[in-house]
Design a protein around this motif. Structure first.
Motif, short mmCIF file in Angstrom:
data_model
loop_
_atom_site.label_atom_id
_atom_site.label_comp_id
_atom_site.label_asym_id
_atom_site.label_seq_id
_atom_site.Cartn_x
_atom_site.Cartn_y
_atom_site.Cartn_z
N GLU A 50 43.15 26.26 39.44
CA GLU A 50 44.08 26.88 38.70
C GLU A 50 44.97 28.06 39.20
N PRO A 51 46.26 28.09 38.92
CA PRO A 51 47.10 29.17 39.45
C PRO A 51 46.54 30.40 38.83
N TYR A 52 46.66 31.62 39.50
CA TYR A 52 46.59 32.91 39.07
C TYR A 52 47.83 33.57 39.17
N SER A 53 48.02 34.49 38.31
CA SER A 53 49.31 35.61 38.31
C SER A 53 48.58 36.96 38.91
N ALA A 54 49.58 37.50 39.52
CA ALA A 54 49.14 38.98 40.15
C ALA A 54 49.02 39.97 38.98
N SER A 55 47.98 40.75 39.29
CA SER A 55 47.79 41.68 38.25
C SER A 55 47.05 43.07 38.86
N ILE A 56 47.12 43.82 38.27
CA ILE A 56 46.17 45.16 38.60
C ILE A 56 45.59 45.92 37.28
N THR A 57 44.32 46.29 37.87
CA THR A 57 43.66 47.24 36.77
C THR A 57 43.12 48.66 37.39
N GLU A 58 43.05 49.68 36.42
CA GLU A 58 42.77 50.99 37.04
C GLU A 58 41.71 51.43 36.30
N GLU A 59 41.04 52.43 37.03
CA GLU A 59 39.83 53.02 36.64
C GLU A 59 39.78 54.51 36.99
N SER A 60 39.78 55.35 36.16
CA SER A 60 39.55 56.89 36.85
C SER A 60 38.15 57.20 37.38
N THR A 61 38.25 57.92 38.19
CA THR A 61 37.16 58.41 39.11
C THR A 61 36.61 59.81 38.85
N THR A 62 37.38 60.57 39.68
CA THR A 62 37.11 62.05 39.27
C THR A 62 38.65 62.63 38.94
N PRO A 63 38.73 63.98 38.46
CA PRO A 63 39.86 64.30 37.81
C PRO A 63 40.94 64.32 39.04
N GLY A 64 42.18 63.64 38.86
CA GLY A 64 43.24 63.70 39.76
C GLY A 64 43.09 62.46 40.91
N THR A 65 42.02 61.43 40.50
CA THR A 65 41.96 60.27 41.48
C THR A 65 41.59 59.09 40.60
N PHE A 66 41.83 58.11 41.06
CA PHE A 66 41.59 56.72 40.32
C PHE A 66 41.46 55.82 41.26
N SER A 67 40.90 54.57 40.98
CA SER A 67 40.77 53.17 41.74
C SER A 67 41.68 52.36 40.96
N ARG A 68 42.47 51.52 41.91
CA ARG A 68 43.05 50.60 41.59
C ARG A 68 42.78 48.97 42.10
N THR A 69 42.56 47.99 41.44
CA THR A 69 42.34 46.77 41.80
C THR A 69 43.39 46.02 41.75
#
Length: 363
Positions: A50-69
């Motif tokens: 099945e086709p997927y659409s592009a997407s992003i998710t974010e999660e805070s790690t420490t103050p001023g930093t975060f991870s983005r998938t």
């Protein structure tokens, strides 16, 4: 007997449904460690028709930093990449001058750690999924093509505002020069010979191939570089969008080199006999390599542009990328009643000389 047979088929049907659900949700993860931050680059591919659409998710790690998938499609699969991002580092990039050549954004040395880890993660994913060598550049570009397209005017307020790769990732997109700069940086780190392709009002990249692809290519120093579009989606190597098919193309090689930008302020004291000029010179290396054995030459140039009233040269210096060197030339003189202008030049090893002049003046 019929009830036992029906029970058997019903149990088998439940088992089959459970197996299919488990199989369709299976995934393979590949982790890469980044520096000392404790963050990971994570690549995961899920095989699904099945086709997927592009997407992003974010999660805070420490103050001023975060991870983005980032999640996107390529060759019928969904791929994921998780990057650590830092607000303070983004602000440092944001404060840097845009007054440099396009290739120097791509070859910037200060995001090497991130570009290297992205390249290694994509190569690991390619190997784990069994991609052919000819498919790997497409995987890299499909990731970049999944980012949002935003014009410079919309995102920055300027008609032309090229971005460093870190900025494009942080902002989750950019325009054609931003995605081309990011793509060429990743592909070069992956070991491919890639260049920027500059067209009127557009930019793409070129990749050197050994007869693996068909389509439009451009010759540079005896090699063919195949066109690769970095905006939109599903563009194949060698495929040129129709609106750019007949446009002239300028090949821009990407490599590390110093590049100097000059500025100066001059003060002059007058007398009936002569003028005495002090010049404060600012030398900034906006290149991606240190400027070795650089010197600053300052002179008061005569009206014929060949003669000098006075001159001085600095000792040799080394200037790192983004480093600023200040040099003061004091007490240069010009006889009264003569026209002159301030002439400043920086030159050095592997450095294209840069010079600037003032307007003409007279004592």
């Amino acid at each position: 007997m019929k009830s036992l047979t029906a029970l058997f088929y019903f149990s088998f049907l439940l088992y089959l449904i459970g197996f299919l659900l488990t199989w369709s949700n299976s995934e393979t993860s590949i982790d890469s460690y980044i520096g000392d931050s404790g963050e990971s680059l994570i690549g995961a591919d899920t095989v699904n028709s099945e086709p997927y659409s592009a997407s992003i998710t974010e999660e805070s790690t420490t103050p001023g930093t975060f991870s983005r998938t980032y999640s996107w499609d390529y060759e019928g699969c969904n791929w994921q990449l998780t990057l650590p991002l830092d607000n303070e580092l983004y602000e440092k990039y944001n404060s840097r001058t845009r007054n440099r050549d396009y290739d120097l954004f791509a070859s910037d040395p200060y995001d090497d750690w991130l570009i290297k880890d992205i390249a290694e993660a994509l190569l690991s994913l390619s190997k784990a999924h069994g991609l052919e060598k000819s498919q790997i550049p497409g995987l890299c570009i499909s990731f970049v093509q999944s980012l949002n397209y935003t014009s410079d005017l919309e995102s920055s307020g300027y008609d032309q505002y090229p971005r460093f790769p870190y900025e494009t990732l942080y902002e989750n997109g950019g325009d054609c020069e931003d995605t081309s700069i990011l793509s060429v940086a990743i592909l070069q780190e992956m070991g491919y010979d890639a260049v920027l392709l500059e067209l009127p009002e557009h930019m793409a990249l070129g990749i050197k191939c050994n007869n693996e692809y068909r389509g439009r290519s451009f010759e540079y120093e005896g090699s063919d570089y195949y066109y690769l579009e970095t905006t939109g989606s599903d563009w194949q190597i060698g495929e040129v969008p129709e609106e750019y098919a007949d446009q002239p193309v300028h090949v821009v090689p990407v490599y590390r080199r110093p590049m100097i930008k000059l500025d100066f302020k001059a003060q002059c004291a007058y007398s009936k006999k002569e003028g005495v000029v002090d010049i404060n010179v600012t030398v900034r290396n906006v290149g991606s390599e240190r400027a070795e054995n650089a010197t600053v030459f300052v002179a008061l140039q005569a009206e014929d542009k060949l003669s000098l009233w006075d001159e001085i040269e600095s000792s040799s210096i080394t200037i790192e990328p983004e480093e600023v060197f200040n040099y003061t030339a004091k007490g240069l003189t010009v006889p009264a009643g003569n026209k002159f202008r301030v002439y400043v030049q920086a030159s050095g090893e592997d450095l294209v000389p840069e010079n600037i002049t003032s307007a003409w003046a007279m004592i």
